[in-house]
Design a protein around this motif. Structure first.
Motif, PDB file in Angstrom:
ATOM      1  N   UNK A   1       1.226  -1.269   0.006  1.00  0.00           N
ATOM      2  CA  UNK A   1       0.200   0.214   0.482  1.00  0.00           C
ATOM      3  C   UNK A   1       0.450   1.193  -0.474  1.00  0.00           C
ATOM      4  N   UNK A   2       2.209   0.903  -1.236  1.00  0.00           N
ATOM      5  CA  UNK A   2       2.797   2.331  -1.175  1.00  0.00           C
ATOM      6  C   UNK A   2       2.222   3.361  -1.634  1.00  0.00           C
ATOM      7  N   UNK A   3       2.095   5.082  -1.066  1.00  0.00           N
ATOM      8  CA  UNK A   3       1.557   5.735  -1.109  1.00  0.00           C
ATOM      9  C   UNK A   3       2.994   6.720  -1.285  1.00  0.00           C
ATOM     10  N   UNK A   4       3.118   7.951  -2.315  1.00  0.00           N
ATOM     11  CA  UNK A   4       4.834   8.328  -2.428  1.00  0.00           C
ATOM     12  C   UNK A   4       4.500   9.444  -3.479  1.00  0.00           C
ATOM     13  N   UNK A   5       5.304  10.608  -3.127  1.00  0.00           N
ATOM     14  CA  UNK A   5       5.755  11.841  -3.919  1.00  0.00           C
ATOM     15  C   UNK A   5       6.596  12.090  -3.994  1.00  0.00           C
ATOM     16  N   UNK A   6       7.443  12.864  -4.314  1.00  0.00           N
ATOM     17  CA  UNK A   6       8.615  12.955  -4.655  1.00  0.00           C
ATOM     18  C   UNK A   6       8.801  14.553  -3.610  1.00  0.00           C
ATOM     19  N   UNK A   7       9.861  14.821  -2.577  1.00  0.00           N
ATOM     20  CA  UNK A   7       9.570  15.438  -2.421  1.00  0.00           C
ATOM     21  C   UNK A   7      10.077  17.006  -2.808  1.00  0.00           C
ATOM     22  N   UNK A   8      10.273  16.997  -3.288  1.00  0.00           N
ATOM     23  CA  UNK A   8      10.361  18.472  -4.412  1.00  0.00           C
ATOM     24  C   UNK A   8       9.727  18.578  -5.644  1.00  0.00           C
ATOM     25  N   UNK A   9       8.723  17.513  -5.307  1.00  0.00           N
ATOM     26  CA  UNK A   9       7.317  18.247  -6.168  1.00  0.00           C
ATOM     27  C   UNK A   9       5.955  17.397  -5.748  1.00  0.00           C
ATOM     28  N   UNK A  10       5.508  18.261  -4.135  1.00  0.00           N
ATOM     29  CA  UNK A  10       5.227  17.100  -3.577  1.00  0.00           C
ATOM     30  C   UNK A  10       3.124  17.414  -4.177  1.00  0.00           C
ATOM     31  N   UNK A  11       3.078  18.127  -5.062  1.00  0.00           N
ATOM     32  CA  UNK A  11       1.721  17.893  -5.529  1.00  0.00           C
ATOM     33  C   UNK A  11       1.668  17.174  -6.420  1.00  0.00           C
ATOM     34  N   UNK A  12       2.114  16.558  -6.926  1.00  0.00           N
ATOM     35  CA  UNK A  12       2.213  15.067  -8.034  1.00  0.00           C
ATOM     36  C   UNK A  12       2.598  13.681  -7.086  1.00  0.00           C
ATOM     37  N   UNK A  13       1.178  13.266  -7.341  1.00  0.00           N
ATOM     38  CA  UNK A  13       1.500  11.999  -6.308  1.00  0.00           C
ATOM     39  C   UNK A  13       1.943  11.084  -7.398  1.00  0.00           C
ATOM     40  N   UNK A  14       2.649  10.251  -7.167  1.00  0.00           N
ATOM     41  CA  UNK A  14       3.607   9.028  -8.363  1.00  0.00           C
ATOM     42  C   UNK A  14       3.088   7.266  -8.118  1.00  0.00           C
ATOM     43  N   UNK A  15       2.835   6.728  -6.978  1.00  0.00           N
ATOM     44  CA  UNK A  15       2.929   5.937  -6.147  1.00  0.00           C
ATOM     45  C   UNK A  15       1.097   6.300  -5.586  1.00  0.00           C
ATOM     46  N   UNK A  16      -0.240   5.681  -5.870  1.00  0.00           N
ATOM     47  CA  UNK A  16      -0.802   6.202  -5.564  1.00  0.00           C
ATOM     48  C   UNK A  16      -1.779   4.278  -4.747  1.00  0.00           C
ATOM     49  N   UNK A  17      -0.885   4.144  -4.045  1.00  0.00           N
ATOM     50  CA  UNK A  17      -2.046   2.309  -2.333  1.00  0.00           C
ATOM     51  C   UNK A  17      -1.181   1.179  -3.594  1.00  0.00           C
ATOM     52  N   UNK A  18      -0.073   2.135  -3.802  1.00  0.00           N
ATOM     53  CA  UNK A  18       0.435   0.165  -4.690  1.00  0.00           C
ATOM     54  C   UNK A  18       1.653  -1.154  -4.113  1.00  0.00           C
ATOM     55  N   UNK A  19       0.615  -2.096  -4.206  1.00  0.00           N
ATOM     56  CA  UNK A  19       1.470  -3.029  -3.920  1.00  0.00           C
ATOM     57  C   UNK A  19       1.610  -4.565  -4.330  1.00  0.00           C
ATOM     58  N   UNK A  20       3.134  -4.338  -4.770  1.00  0.00           N
ATOM     59  CA  UNK A  20       3.902  -5.377  -5.523  1.00  0.00           C
ATOM     60  C   UNK A  20       4.904  -6.113  -4.869  1.00  0.00           C
ATOM     61  N   UNK A  21       4.623  -7.943  -5.285  1.00  0.00           N
ATOM     62  CA  UNK A  21       5.280  -8.674  -4.332  1.00  0.00           C
ATOM     63  C   UNK A  21       6.312  -8.866  -5.200  1.00  0.00           C
ATOM     64  N   UNK A  22       7.577  -9.164  -4.998  1.00  0.00           N
ATOM     65  CA  UNK A  22       8.565  -9.795  -5.431  1.00  0.00           C
ATOM     66  C   UNK A  22       9.380 -10.459  -5.226  1.00  0.00           C
ATOM     67  N   UNK A  23       9.707 -11.948  -5.567  1.00  0.00           N
ATOM     68  CA  UNK A  23       9.503 -13.700  -5.323  1.00  0.00           C
ATOM     69  C   UNK A  23      11.410 -13.372  -5.098  1.00  0.00           C
TER      70      UNK A  23
END
Length: 1349
Positions: free
Chosen positions: A440-462
């Motif tokens: 459930x990762x939510x992320x935006x770059x600190x230098x561009x806080x108004x642009x949401x990059x990841x919106x609740x992403x869940x991925x698993x890498x085996x």
């Protein structure tokens, strides 16, 4: 005198480079008047710099100065930090250093006290001369004989005292200079090391907002300022304070009455200083503001030079710039006069003090409360004391600069980042499987806080499996890699390794478990072997023996398919790869980066578009290496060529910060309408075109046979890698472009081969004189007054000699009359001197102001005249040109103004003084003249040691600064390899050499300096001793003796100060040479030239015929090869293709910003190289991606596009253009309509509004050809629609060439050219190209995918 003007100059330059010229005292009586001006000189300089008013010695405010000295700090550090406390400057000093510093301070105080003590001996000597003369006049021969013996003895003794003081002065000066130079070096080395270590431990977010050049600026400029403020400046300040205290105490002890009377000059000087400062600083601020406004305009214009050229607005903009220059010039002219008046009052006060001293002194002698020795002693002691205080100003300024610079450095040093790679905290797992999960990762770059990059992403890498991420750019693929490396922390959710949140793990341990290969690999300027060994940093193998390490390196390189080409390099694994790996091809660098990533056998491998920047051949080899590398590791790969990931265990299709679908290659293909299936089909079709194989379709679609972009087998990869030839071109076939570039290289025509010429002073003076013809009259008058000012000193000597004689010759009433008469003479000289000084400074100041104005104006027009190639060069960056435009004229005018006056004046003083000395007493005169070189050299040595040392020092640290820059620039690579400590160690080692050299040199240089300080003591002692012999034998009178002493020796000490100007002279020389080079530079494509045909009637047919092109600044990169395009009059043609295929280049060639290397571009059948540039561009208008507006009204911006003078354009034409551009209603709705100001670079308008104003500007010239370079790509969909409508209207009835990123905007074009690798790959209408199912089709599919997101 020299010093005064020097100071004045410095204030005018307002310490242009932030390093005030240091000035030490000059031994002996350099108390002399001239120094006085220092007092107000520098303090006024400071006030002008700070734009504050203040009393005479206000230095406090200088601290603020340092703030303007460097680039802005990152936003999370206070933007305007307060200067640090003085003691904090020494926070990195050791106890031992602090202890020897204290010894240095004590020595400095002793050196300072020596000067006033000399006035005591000087007074005693004067007294013994007068007493002896009285006996000569009144006594018998026997008395005279015994008095003569006595006189010889006393004089010899006093002269010996002077020598002893001189020797003492030498010892203490050498000690304090040596100690403080050494500790200053050590201290600044530690500051540098701590700063770099602090920078490298910061999190990546810190670097997102940090300007690229900032670390460089801080590490070279700011640490340099700290070094200046913590070295010999501090003991110099102490010695000035000691001189001030000793001087005044001594004066009041010897005769409090006379001392009190003379102290009255201090308030007078302060008041004059304050008033003069007030006027000058107001005028300076006006001038500086005008220059700054001009600079802002220049920056706007130069940064958008292509627009300026395209619309031919150079003349209008030059005229606009000249208005700012004229404002500055008016203020400068007034300042020159104010300066002259202020200085003349100032000198009037100083010189009148002589009259006061001898007038009141006579009274005291008559009352029996003193003698001539006391008068001389008190007078000199007070002068020395006051001037010492004045001379402190520039040294104080250095300290406040250092405090200001330190505040920013220390703020970074003390900043502890949230993700701290230097911290030992955090877990280190015993065993790593390599299972990675994003929850459930939510992320935006600190230098561009108004642009949401990841919106609740869940991925698993085996663990141990390969996963691939695909998707349009901006969908968040690279962000996942950055989060796994823990360059950033997610805002919500968690990233876990083997079930442990990354935030709980030790940062540098985590990074040592991960290998990262990015799209643009960063190699460091060292050998291949060391580059690969960097991958072992932070692992147990880091400290293995060289043999073990090399075995690992070799193994990694074999796996990475790099061993073959490395072995063929000139020195194999020990070949230096050149800065940033310039000597290797992209594929070779990439394979070294892969070897570096896998050499430590990491559990996790991250591949961020590792093959995207390579050509097909290299890609195959590198991809094969990657496949071998990822065996048995958790691998996350980001790819844009889908053929490279079909074997992945899991493929995730990303869109808009979420996963759209995932599965294996075949699972995803089974859903035919899925995003992945569409992408694969599009790419396959394109690949089918590039392979000319006659494979049948069904085989291809099932993916059983390899298409061109797919992988090589092991055997093929080995074969290809073996066939490589390193560091040169493979094969013998050379492209047309290469051959032409080679020829140009041999002729020395490439930009990097262009060197600026260096000129001698004589030539530069001649050129500047020719440029500034109208000011020659001012120079003439100025020179006459400078000569008169130079003679003031020798004239003074004559009156001084007569005065001293009169104390011996007269008593009672006669002495009173003589005293009055002599005081009157001093007063008259004061009046004459103040008039000469006033005019001298006003004339030279005015001449300098004229020169500055001329140079600024010419420089700006010359910059605008250059062609676009010239602006592409690194050294002609916007920043460099704008800075040069404001600094160079200022530096040149420094030399062309008051400095020139000071030089004339010093020469006059030395020559005039020597002549007077010879006339009055040739024997003593000759001895005095023999001493001149020694005394004058004191000034020169002081300069070499104190001032030039700083410049040399800065130079010595450039290499290490370069290293720091390289490391800070490649921070992601450094962080992912956990090389922070190693990089700091390398940097620290690189500082050792300058440190050793500096310590070695300082032993000699400080010794010379100390000797020069003592020199004038020795010279005066010699003259006194020899003079007393001549006077004792009655060969010379006291009068002759003092005239020789004052005119020759003291005149020379005075003149020695002229050397303070040498730094100004050298910087002025550099600036003048740069300016002349600029003015003389002839562009290849000269938009001001009148040559070439004019086109009577333009239809607008444009043809490219076999055009080859490379950018002159990047001759190794092929941009266009064999490009042929035909555009008929009135057609709308679109050009599209992947980025880097040469779309924008075609537009630049049509505008004739560049000429093709081979082939021709024609308009209506005439090669455009034959047409007059200015005329040709009148028929073309361009609307580019980033519309360029200048600060000014809407009307001004639109009229810049007009082909006729602005006043001839009717309101109707203006409104028509705006109506067509769909912006008229908006403009009319503004309160001021067309007169509304658009703000700097048009900031007060939205993107769509700016773009439509740019379209109106293009339409007002009613062009035959309209060029649209991605005109809507930077807009949101709402604005895009409005702008697109305007563009459709604008294109009617004109030849239109459009480049578009969004294909929807060009689908109605008459013809579409799809470019690939610099040539036309497909051509036709939208529907024809879709039927071809080639590259264009694939672009359409890709865009459809991003839309679905």
């Amino acid at each position: 005198m020299a010093d005064v003007e020097k100071q004045q100059l410095q204030q005018q330059q307002a310490s242009a480079d932030g390093t005030p010229t240091p000035r030490a005292s000059n031994g002996t009586l350099d108390i002399h008047v001239e120094k006085a001006a220092l007092a107000n000189g520098n303090s006024s300089g400071e006030k002008q710099q700070n734009g504050k008013k203040g009393g005479m010695f206000s230095k406090r405010k200088a601290a603020k100065d340092a703030k303007n000295d460097s680039t802005k700090p990152p936003p999370d550090l206070d933007d305007d930090p307060k200067p640090v406390a003085f003691t904090s400057l020494f926070r990195f000093a050791t106890k031992f250093e602090l202890m020897i510093n204290l010894i240095g301070i004590i020595c400095a105080a002793a050196a300072g006290a020596a000067q006033p003590l000399m006035s005591l001996i000087f007074g005693n000597l004067t007294n013994s001369f007068v007493n002896f003369t009285q006996i000569v006049i009144t006594g018998t021969p026997a008395e005279i004989e015994s008095a003569a013996d006595d006189f010889r003895h006393v004089s010899a003794q006093d002269a010996l005292y002077l020598v002893v003081i001189g020797i003492g002065m030498y010892v203490v000066t050498h000690l304090y200079m040596l100690i403080w130079t050494y500790t200053g070096e050590m201290n600044s080395k530690r500051v540098r090391e701590n700063y770099l270590a602090a920078v490298l431990r910061q999190d990546i977010a810190f670097f997102d907002t940090l300007g690229a050049g900032e670390v460089a600026t801080r590490i070279s400029t700011d640490t340099h300022l700290i070094q200046q403020g913590t070295s010999e400046k501090i003991p110099l300040i102490v010695s000035f304070i000691a001189a001030f205290i000793t001087g005044f105490v001594l004066a009041y002890i010897r005769s409090w009455r006379l001392a009190l009377a003379l102290t009255s000059i201090v308030p007078c000087i302060s008041i004059t200083g304050a008033i003069m400062n007030r006027f000058i600083s107001k005028l300076m601020q006006k001038s500086l503001k005008a220059v700054a406004d001009g600079g802002t305009l220049a920056e706007e214009v130069i940064s958008t030079i292509r627009t300026t050229k395209a619309f031919g607005t150079q003349r209008i903009l030059s005229a606009l710039y000249d208005t700012h220059v004229a404002k500055a010039h008016n203020a400068d002219m007034k300042a020159a006069v104010a300066h002259g008046v202020g200085l003349s009052c100032f000198f009037f006060i100083i010189y009148s003090a002589y009259a006061l001293a001898f007038y009141y002194g006579t009274t005291l002698v008559l009352l029996g409360i003193g003698n001539v020795g006391v008068i001389v002693n008190v007078f000199l002691a007070i002068l020395i004391g006051s001037f010492s205080l004045a001379m402190m100003a520039p040294e104080m300024q250095s300290v406040s600069h250092a405090r200001g610079a330190a505040s920013k450095l220390f703020a970074t040093i003390d900043r502890v980042p949230t993700i701290d790679s230097a911290s030992p905290a955090g877990k280190k797992l015993e065993h790593v499987d390599g299972h990675i999960a994003l929850e459930n990762v939510v992320f935006d770059y600190p230098s561009r806080p108004d642009v949401r990059i990841l919106k609740g992403l869940s991925i698993s890498f085996q663990a141990g499996k390969t996963a691939a991420l695909v998707g349009a750019s901006g969908s968040g693929k690279s962000t996942i890699v950055a989060l796994v490396e823990r360059f950033y922390d997610p805002i919500q959710g968690a990233v876990k390794l083997d079930g442990v949140d990354l935030r709980e793990l030790n940062v540098s341990w985590l990074r040592s478990q991960i290998g990262l290969v990015s799209q643009e690999p960063t190699l460091f300027a060292t050998t291949v072997r060391h580059n690969v060994e960097h991958g072992l940093t932070g692992t147990p193998m880091e400290n293995a023996s060289p043999e073990e390490k090399f075995a690992l390196v070799k193994e990694a390189c074999v796996k990475a398919n790099a061993d073959g080409f490395i072995s063929k390099l000139p020195e194999g694994y020990d070949t230096n790869v050149g800065q940033a790996g310039l000597l290797l091809s992209g594929g070779q660098k990439q394979r070294i980066a892969i070897a570096r990533a896998i050499v430590s056998n990491p559990k996790i491998l991250l591949l961020d578009e590792a093959t995207s920047a390579l050509d097909t051949q290299s890609e195959g080899i590198v991809q094969n290496a990657l496949d071998k590398a990822s065996l048995g590791r958790t691998t996350i790969t980001i790819a844009h060529r889908l053929s490279t990931i079909r074997d992945a265990d899991q493929i995730y299709v990303m869109g808009d910060g979420q996963v759209l679908e995932h599965g294996t290659h075949n699972e995803l293909l089974s859903n035919e309408n899925g995003a992945y299936a569409r992408l694969v089909n599009a790419q396959k079709l394109r690949e089918r075109q590039t392979t000319d194989a006659d494979n049948d379709d069904d085989a291809l679609t099932t993916g059983e046979k390899r298409s061109a972009g797919a992988l090589m087998t092991d055997a093929e990869a080995k074969e290809a890698a073996a066939a490589e030839i390193p560091l040169q071109r493979t094969g013998t076939g050379r492209s047309v472009g290469s051959e032409i570039m080679e020829k140009r290289r041999q002729q020395g025509l490439l930009p990097e081969q262009q060197e600026d010429r260096d000129y001698g002073f004589v030539y530069l003076f001649k050129r500047m004189g020719l440029l500034n013809r109208e000011a020659l009259k001012l120079y003439g008058f100025g020179t006459i007054f400078a000569i008169c000012t130079g003679m003031v000193y020798p004239a003074f000597g004559i009156v001084y000699g007569i005065t001293i004689q009169s104390f011996a010759s007269y008593t009672g009433e006669g002495l009173r009359n003589a005293g009055n008469r002599n005081a009157l003479w001093f007063f008259l000289i004061a009046v004459a001197a103040s008039i000469c000084i006033g005019f001298n400074n006003s004339f030279f100041g005015a001449a300098a102001a004229q020169l500055t104005r001329k140079l600024r104006s010419i420089s700006f027009s010359s910059i605008l005249r250059q062609d676009v190639t010239w602006f592409d060069e690194e050294r002609h960056s916007t920043g460099a040109l704008t800075a040069g435009l404001s600094d160079n004229p200022q530096k040149i005018s420094g030399l062309g103004g008051v400095t020139l006056g000071a030089i004339v004046q010093s020469i006059t003083t030395v020559i005039g003084g020597a002549i007077i000395g010879l006339c009055y007493g040739w024997k003593l005169g000759l001895v005095g003249i023999a001493c001149i070189p020694f005394v004058i050299s004191a000034g020169y040595i002081r300069l070499r040691v104190v001032v030039l040392k700083d410049q040399k020092n800065k130079h010595a640290h450039e290499e290490s600064a370069q290293l720091a820059c390289e490391v800070a620039g490649a921070i992601r690579t450094v962080a992912s390899l956990t090389r922070e400590k190693a990089a700091c160690k390398e940097y620290s080692d690189s500082l050792e050499v300058p440190l050793r050299n500096s310590n070695h040199n300082s032993i000699f240089s400080t010794g010379f300096y100390a000797l020069s300080q003592a020199m004038s003591f020795f010279a005066i002692a010699l003259i006194f001793w020899y003079g007393s012999r001549l006077v004792a034998s009655q060969e010379y009178t006291t009068e002759q003796f003092f005239i020789c002493l004052m005119s020759v020796t003291f005149g020379a000490i005075q003149a020695g100060n002229v050397f303070t100007f040498v730094p100004d002279m050298s910087s002025a020389k550099g600036a003048a040479a740069a300016t002349i080079n600029l003015i003389d530079s002839e562009p290849e494509i000269d938009s001001d030239s009148t040559q070439g045909d004019k086109l009577p009637d333009v239809k607008g047919e444009i043809i490219f015929h076999d055009v080859h092109f490379r950018y002159p600044t990047r001759p190794g990169v092929r941009v266009l090869r064999n490009l042929s395009i035909h555009v008929n009059p009135g057609e709308t043609v679109a050009i599209c293709g992947a980025s880097g295929c040469g779309k924008s280049t075609t537009i630049q060639l049509i505008e004739r910003f560049y000429d093709p290397l081979a082939g021709t571009v024609t308009m209506d059948g005439i090669p455009i190289t034959a047409i007059n540039v200015g005329e040709y561009r009148k028929h073309i208008a361009i609307v580019s991606q980033e519309p360029t507006l200048y600060a000014g009204t809407v009307r001004f911006n639109i009229l810049l596009g007009a082909n006729k003078p602005a006043e001839e354009v009717t309101q109707e034409e203006l409104e028509d253009a705006c109506r067509d551009a769909n912006i008229l209603d908006f403009i009319q709705s503004l309160p001021d309509g067309f007169e509304t100001n658009v703000g700097n670079k048009g900031t007060s308008l939205s993107g769509g509004q700016k773009q439509r104003i740019a379209i109106a500007r293009a339409l007002i010239r009613n062009p035959k050809v309209l060029l649209l370079d991605e005109a809507t790509s930077a807009l949101d969909s709402q604005s895009e629609r409005v702008v697109q409508q305007a563009l459709d209207v604008a294109a009617r009835g004109r030849t239109t060439i459009a480049i578009a990123h969004r294909l929807s905007t060009i689908q109605n074009a008459d013809r579409i050219y799809y470019l690939s690798e610099g040539k036309v790959a497909e051509v036709g209408t939208h529907d024809e190209l879709l039927r071809l199912r080639g590259g264009y089709f694939e672009l359409v599919q890709l865009q459809a995918l991003s839309k679905r997101e």
